[in-house]
Every structure is written in structure tokens, then in C-alpha cells.
Enzyme design. Structure first.
Site, PDB file in Angstrom:
ATOM      1  N   GLY A 239       0.782  -1.233   0.000  1.00  0.00           N
ATOM      2  CA  GLY A 239       0.000   0.000   0.000  1.00  0.00           C
ATOM      3  C   GLY A 239       0.810   1.278   0.000  1.00  0.00           C
ATOM      4  O   GLY A 239       0.218   2.356   0.017  1.00  0.00           O
ATOM      5  N   GLU A 273       4.644  -6.081   1.634  1.00  0.00           N
ATOM      6  CA  GLU A 273       4.083  -6.551   0.364  1.00  0.00           C
ATOM      7  C   GLU A 273       3.831  -5.410  -0.607  1.00  0.00           C
ATOM      8  O   GLU A 273       2.712  -5.218  -1.065  1.00  0.00           O
ATOM      9  CB  GLU A 273       2.770  -7.291   0.636  1.00  0.00           C
ATOM     10  N   PRO A 274       4.845  -4.629  -0.932  1.00  0.00           N
ATOM     11  CA  PRO A 274       4.611  -3.515  -1.844  1.00  0.00           C
ATOM     12  C   PRO A 274       4.444  -3.992  -3.290  1.00  0.00           C
ATOM     13  O   PRO A 274       5.123  -4.920  -3.721  1.00  0.00           O
ATOM     14  CB  PRO A 274       5.892  -2.675  -1.712  1.00  0.00           C
ATOM     15  N   GLY A 275       3.513  -3.395  -3.990  1.00  0.00           N
ATOM     16  CA  GLY A 275       3.341  -3.718  -5.411  1.00  0.00           C
ATOM     17  C   GLY A 275       3.388  -2.429  -6.214  1.00  0.00           C
ATOM     18  O   GLY A 275       4.314  -2.175  -6.985  1.00  0.00           O
ATOM     19  N   ARG A 276       2.380  -1.596  -5.967  1.00  0.00           N
ATOM     20  CA  ARG A 276       2.241  -0.331  -6.690  1.00  0.00           C
ATOM     21  C   ARG A 276       3.522   0.505  -6.667  1.00  0.00           C
ATOM     22  O   ARG A 276       3.956   1.014  -7.695  1.00  0.00           O
ATOM     23  CB  ARG A 276       1.120   0.481  -6.043  1.00  0.00           C
ATOM     24  N   TYR A 316     -11.708   3.913 -10.167  1.00  0.00           N
ATOM     25  CA  TYR A 316     -11.361   4.570  -8.895  1.00  0.00           C
ATOM     26  C   TYR A 316     -11.230   6.093  -9.030  1.00  0.00           C
ATOM     27  O   TYR A 316     -10.643   6.723  -8.149  1.00  0.00           O
ATOM     28  CB  TYR A 316     -10.006   4.080  -8.379  1.00  0.00           C
ATOM     29  N   CYS A 352     -17.704   1.823 -25.725  1.00  0.00           N
ATOM     30  CA  CYS A 352     -19.060   2.367 -25.630  1.00  0.00           C
ATOM     31  C   CYS A 352     -19.541   2.431 -24.191  1.00  0.00           C
ATOM     32  O   CYS A 352     -20.420   1.664 -23.767  1.00  0.00           O
ATOM     33  CB  CYS A 352     -20.003   1.525 -26.487  1.00  0.00           C
ATOM     34  N   TYR A 381      -1.259  -2.073 -11.763  1.00  0.00           N
ATOM     35  CA  TYR A 381      -2.717  -2.101 -11.932  1.00  0.00           C
ATOM     36  C   TYR A 381      -3.136  -1.553 -13.302  1.00  0.00           C
ATOM     37  O   TYR A 381      -4.168  -0.899 -13.433  1.00  0.00           O
ATOM     38  CB  TYR A 381      -3.402  -1.369 -10.760  1.00  0.00           C
TER      39      TYR A 381
HETATM   40  C1  LIG Z   1      -2.993  -5.527  -3.074  1.00  0.00           C
HETATM   41  C2  LIG Z   1      -2.273  -6.028  -1.906  1.00  0.00           C
HETATM   42  C3  LIG Z   1      -0.975  -5.605  -1.671  1.00  0.00           C
HETATM   43  C4  LIG Z   1      -0.241  -4.620  -2.551  1.00  0.00           C
HETATM   44  O1  LIG Z   1      -0.706  -3.317  -2.498  1.00  0.00           O
HETATM   45  P1  LIG Z   1       0.101  -2.181  -3.262  1.00  0.00           P
HETATM   46  O2  LIG Z   1      -0.696  -0.979  -3.148  1.00  0.00           O
HETATM   47  O3  LIG Z   1       0.244  -2.610  -4.680  1.00  0.00           O
HETATM   48  O4  LIG Z   1       1.428  -2.038  -2.594  1.00  0.00           O
HETATM   49  C5  LIG Z   1      -0.303  -6.152  -0.596  1.00  0.00           C
HETATM   50  N1  LIG Z   1      -0.893  -7.044   0.227  1.00  0.00           N
HETATM   51  C6  LIG Z   1      -2.159  -7.469   0.026  1.00  0.00           C
HETATM   52  C7  LIG Z   1      -2.728  -8.470   0.941  1.00  0.00           C
HETATM   53  C8  LIG Z   1      -2.883  -6.971  -1.039  1.00  0.00           C
HETATM   54  O5  LIG Z   1      -4.134  -7.377  -1.231  1.00  0.00           O
END
Ligand SMILES: *Cc1c(COP(=O)(O)O)cnc(C)c1O
Length: 423
Positions: A239, A273-276, A316, A352, A381
Site C-alpha cells: 500500500g 508486500e509492496p506492489g504499486r 477509482y 461504448c 494495476y
Molecule cells: C494488493 C495487496 C498488496 C499490494 O498493495 P500495493 O498498493 O500494490 O502495494 C499487498 N498485500 C495485500 C494483501 C494486497 O491485497
């Protein structure tokens, strides 16, 4: 360093011309920077180095095999939310013993698949899930490693559709139940309690929500240990914010400053758990202007990327910077402020639906049919949420490394669209 820079009036990704790639592979096209991806990961790793963190890249942000492979080579671990993502991690050659598995609806098949692959831990989101994991582990003669995903009732102050840590969300289990749940795990010979997990939503641009959840995590660990439980992991989820507009997100260093002291005090291992924040600004989406039309007192720039490619604005209300690849006006610092020579425009796709737009009422230079537009911060995303809605073919994905590049997903063909159908 931003790998996407204008040089001599046109946009580059590292040392590769964005317009050259768009010409070679067609639009829409996704262009990623290897150095940006790797550097963002390294920055988090370094910021938290004092506690030797396990960084589980959240696969759902961008699950392309080449991207997983790159991060794996950097020593990254992975966070998955489905059997499909676990399969991808394995196909990318990663060690599945480094995988955390979250999600409120894990099926028996997925639990079995995860146990076969000896994952690091399940982030368990309900009591029936604990029961299911225990039952399947027993059938397989295994002991399942679990972390309790607790809902810390912390407000991440993000979009209603992406907040996950407030009481009443579908995620995790009520914070007050940690004792009861931990006791249940301990009494079960097929479950082993690794620790606790919290993920409060995304994107969280400020550090305070992390301070609050880290403090709660510390208190729980203390309480559980007092009762004789071994609790060795704190997983604070992902997050971390992303600079979509400017520099609105806290830095990895700033997140680390509030989180690390609690983890040290707890004498726990830290998982994140970083993704974004890793993938987001490593990618752009490039489209071509199809028509410009003026109706109802508005200017519409219709281009060939749509909500099926990048759904975030429709879903969003998200903001993405958009600017021409060869602009007549240099990109501003603030993309929302009025700008001379840039009357407002809606930048829309051909799908559309009225919600099919990438930007609304945005100061934008004059553009013409054939001009290329770059939509920034599209690395996370983006493709993962794309679809074939309106039977639109998804474009090529290209990974740039210095002056070199390679296709990491080819453009879809018309045949691809019907490949799984039977008549
Ligand atoms: C989506 C998610 C993340 C990643 O969130 P980001 O905003 O991409 O860093 C980490 N942990 C869990 C459990 C998630 O569902």
C-alpha cells in the site's frame, strides 16, 4: 530518477525513443523501464535494511513473467492472492518457499496447490479458512504455516474501493479476536502460527496509518508471547503511495522510520508486500490520437487506449498524468493547473461507455490525429486489470534496459480473441 524524460522535444524511456517503439509495435503499447523497477525495489530493501526485511512483491500489481523474473533475480520474495499468481511465480523460476498467500476466498484447490509448493505462509482472513487449511494440511500430512490477517481498524484515507483496514471491510479478522484465534491455531497440530498480518489499503501516501498498525502489531505480539505463543513475523502488507501527480507519496525512508522501531522492539521478522510503489512509475501506456472532436462545448481527444486497457480512472476516479510524446508545449509541473495554449480536454477511448476516459477536463495542448500520447504511472494495476471488452486486442508490452529493449508480451491477434471459444 525518472526514466521517462523528454529529450530534444520527444519522450524517451531510458535511452529508447518512445515514438520509435510505438511505430515498431503499434499502439496501445506498454513500455517499462528495467532500472526503475529494480531501483524502487532496492530502495525499499535498503530503507528497511536495519531489520533485514522480506520484501514480498505483490504480484497482482503487475504479474508479467519477465517482471517477476527480474525481481526474483534481485532477491525479492512474492505476495500472491490466487493459485494463478502462485503458478506465475513458479513459472518465473522463483522459490515458492518465499511466497505469502493472501485473499479472502482461497479454494481447496488453491490451498492444496500452496501446500504442495511449501509457501512461506498463508495470510488467513477468516476462521472457516483456518479450518479449511487445517483439514487439507491433515489430508496431506503437512503442517501449514499461517499468519493471522487482522483488521487493525485503521483508516488509510484512500479511495473507498481500495481501503481494506477499516472495521467492516471484508478483509481480515476483527482485531480483538487475536487471542482466541491464536489459541485455536496452537491447539491444532496441522497449523503453525508464524505471525500476524495487516494490510490497510492502497495507496497510503502518509506514514501515520503504518505507525498505527505497527504499534498495534507490536502490542499483539507482546500479548501473544506472554501467553506462551511463538510469534515471529509481523507482516504489514503493502500500500505504499506512488507519485501519480508530483511528490505526494512518502518515501521508502519515511515509511521505514515509523515502522522499523516497532519491529525492532517486537524482535520480529518483518515482511512487506509492496506492489504499486515498485511497478507503478516503471511503466507508461502509449496511445495514438484517432480523432479530435468538439461537441457540447467540449474538446474530446479520442485515442486508442481505453478503459479495457487502463481501468483505474473509470473504476477509482484515478489521476494519471498524460502528455503528448512529441509535445508542442513542454510538460508542466502541475498537470491540473490552467496552462496557456492548453484548453481543457477530455481524453477518452473508443469503448461504448461514458466512463471510458483516461482524463477529464484536463489542460491539454492541441493534438491531431496520429499524435502519440503517453499515460504515466501505468506500470501497476494497468495490464493486470485489462480486458478484451468491446473485443479490443491488448497491445504489446516492452521492457527497456538502457538502449536495449525486448517484447515481454506480444500484441493480441483477432484469433486470440476467440481462441477459447467453442461453437
Ligand atoms: C494488493 C495487496 C498488496 C499490494 O498493495 P500495493 O498498493 O500494490 O502495494 C499487498 N498485500 C495485500 C494483501 C494486497 O491485497
Amino acid at each position: 530518477m525518472d526514466p521517462f524524460q523528454y529529450q530534444d522535444g520527444e519522450l524517451f524511456c531510458e535511452q529508447v525513443s518512445v515514438s520509435a517503439l510505438s511505430q515498431e509495435f503499434g499502439t496501445p503499447i506498454w513500455i517499462y523501464s528495467k532500472s526503475k523497477l529494480v531501483n524502487e525495489y532496492r530502495q525499499i530493501q535498503e530503507a528497511f535494511a536495519a531489520v533485514d526485511p522480506v520484501i514480498c512483491y505483490s504480484v497482482k500489481a503487475n504479474s508479467n513473467l519477465s517482471i517477476l523474473k527480474l525481481l526474483n533475480e534481485e532477491g525479492c520474495s512474492f505476495d500472491v492472492v490466487s493459485g494463478g499468481e502462485l503458478f506465475r511465480v513458479r513459472e518465473a523460476g522463483a522459490d515458492t518457499t518465499k511466497v505469502a498467500f493472501a485473499g479472502v476466498g482461497k479454494t481447496d484447490e488453491e490451498i492444496r496447490f500452496a501446500l504442495e509448493n511449501d509457501i512461506l505462509m498463508f495470510n488467513v482472513e477468516s476462521e472457516p479458512e483456518l479450518d479449511a487449511i487445517s483439514r487439507i494440511a491433515a489430508e496431506m500430512g503437512k503442517v501449514a504455516p499461517v499468519a493471522l490477517r487482522l483488521n487493525p481498524d485503521v483508516d488509510g484515507k484512500t479511495h473507498a474501493k481500495t481501503t481494506t483496514g477499516k472495521k467492516g471491510n471484508k478483509f481480515g479478522m476483527d482485531f480483538e479476536r487475536h487471542n482466541e484465534l491464536a489459541d485455536k491455531v496452537l491447539a491444532d497440530p496441522y497449523l503453525e502460527l508464524r505471525g500476524i498480518h495487516m494490510h490497510i489499503g492502497s495507496p497510503i501516501n502518509t506514514t501515520d496509518p503504518y505507525r498505527q498498525s505497527a504499534e498495534k502489531a507490536l502490542n499483539i505480539v507482546r500479548e501473544l508471547r506472554k501467553k506462551g505463543h511463538q510469534t515471529n513475523w509481523i507482516n504489514l502488507g503493502g500500500g505504499f503511495g506512488l507519485n501519480y501527480r508530483g511528490d505526494e507519496a512518502a518515501t521508502a525512508q519515511e515509511y521505514a522510520e515509523v515502522i522499523v522501531p516497532f519491529v525492532q522492539e517486537a524482535e520480529c521478522r518483518l515482511a512487506l508486500e509492496p506492489g504499486r510503489s515498485i511497478a507503478g512509475n516503471a511503466g507508461i501506456l502509449v496511445s495514438e490520437v484517432v480523432f479530435v472532436k468538439h461537441e457540447g462545448g467540449k474538446r474530446f481527444v479520442i485515442q486508442d487506449a481505453a478503459m479495457n486497457d487502463l481501468v483505474r480512472p473509470a473504476m477509482y476516479d484515478s489521476f494519471h498524468k498524460i502528455w503528448p510524446v512529441k509535445p508542442s508545449v513542454a510538460p508542466p509541473k502541475d498537470f491540473e493547473a490552467e496552462l496557456e495554449g492548453c484548453p481543457p480536454a477530455d481524453i477518452v477511448g473508443p469503448v461504448c461507455e461514458s466512463c471510458d476516459y483516461l482524463a477529464k477536463s484536463r489542460p491539454f495542448p492541441e493534438v491531431q490525429r496520429g499524435d502519440l500520447l503517453a499515460t504515466f504511472s501505468a506500470g501497476a494495476y494497468g495490464t493486470v486489470m485489462s480486458s478484451n471488452y468491446n473485443s479490443r486486442r491488448r497491445g504489446t508490452e516492452v521492457l527497456v534496459d538502457g538502449s536495449e529493449y525486448k517484447v515481454i508480451r506480444r500484441k493480441e491477434t483477432y484469433e486470440d480473441l476467440i481462441a477459447h471459444e467453442r461453437v
